[in-house]
Design a protein around this motif. Sequence first.
Motif: not given
Length: 475
Positions: A140-158
Amino acid sequence: MRGTNPLNFAWVVVLCVFVTRPCFQVKAIDLTIDDPDSIKHAARQLAWDLVSFYTGNNTGDVPGNLPNPYYWWEAGAFFGALVNYWAYTGDATYNEITTQAILHQAGEKHDFMPSNQTRTEGNDDQAFWAFTALQAAENNYPNPPSDHASWLALAQAVFNQQAARWDSAQCGGGLKWQIYPFNSGFTYRNAISNGCFFNMAARLARYTGNNTYAHWAYKTWDWAAAVRLIGPQFQVYDGTSEANNCSDLNHVEWTYNNGVFLLGAAHMWNYTNGDETWRRRIEGLLGAQSIFLSLNESSKNVFYESACETWDTCQTDQFSFKAYLFRWMADTVKLAPFTHDLIMARLRSTAQAAAAQCVGGTTKTYCGMQWTIGRYDGTKGVGQQMSALEAIQTLLVEGVTGPLTEQTGGSSKGDGAAGTWPSDSARDPTALRPITSGDQVGAAILTVGMIALMLGTGWYLCRESSDMSYVRMLI
């Protein structure tokens, strides 16, 4: 101030301001391994010194990049250490540069294939940045701004892109080390690339509850065992080549290869509600760590990089490998509590030895690598500092929740289709910037370094006659 010489006091104030930190910190690390305040104090100093190597927040530099001689993948690991630092200590001092770095290096397509790296990027390089995004999601590191991909989505993309690269044309499956065929090592199938993929699959399965990820985790482990990257006693060997259909092995063992499979197995044990198969695998991997544990009475159970440290042949990358082992061992404690006593005993002895090595540099708190020799080895760098930081801050693991999931409070919302359109396989690498002389020199240096490393550890490869054909191939 009665009785104080005003002139002397003024000099003390000036010196404190000059170094921009409390005077009492400018000395060797003093660590009490059972005192959380002492651990946090030590971690704070080590993190400060670690960040002193970073230049990506300087005007004109690139956010997320480390200066030479550090490769891009280690920069991803660097920011993973800072996410861990925040999670363990609650100190948000470095969150701004960490968030900036992750989002910048995620690239134009939010998949950690930025245009300035893609041409030379390997599967393991991409995965280490994905690991940092996963750590952010799980803690639960602070989430990025809403106009960026989420932390989870970045990992799922890879993960999605690497699943599409699974290659059954030779060797019955597996991932290649490199993404593109024009890079050295394209026909090498190494433990770290496949271990990273297994690790991501297991963590995504547990975080999301989606069994498709678990299917890939089973598949990857089974393949690695079938080609003997994972040995009968759970040794994790460096890699194998397509030249002989993955029948020959490079038997070098590195700490981070053990760790990357250990954490994946711990996630699978947790995800399967205690499946005995995964418990045996966890215990087997912990048993296989004996090759990395000192037997000297003065440094018993202290970790060292056995394939290079004893002969002083470690290179820039290898200086950092222990950092990831400790990071993943600590999470294993939370996921598979039956490992607690064994792992914590090893972490405590190692952390104490690491702290004793942190006496270098201008602050007298920069760390060397060889923690088993009882004296400062005279080196410093990102890998050494990051390894000592992770060894020490993981002692705080008992006071944190551990990796979260969507069901236990994880707030990062995913995207199961991330990275799939346009996929990296649809990209035309010729559309990237032209190869420069700098690229060619860099590739040559990396290749020569690989060969030098293999020759330097040749004794290890010659332990079994089956290794010799691989040595000849590399030469």
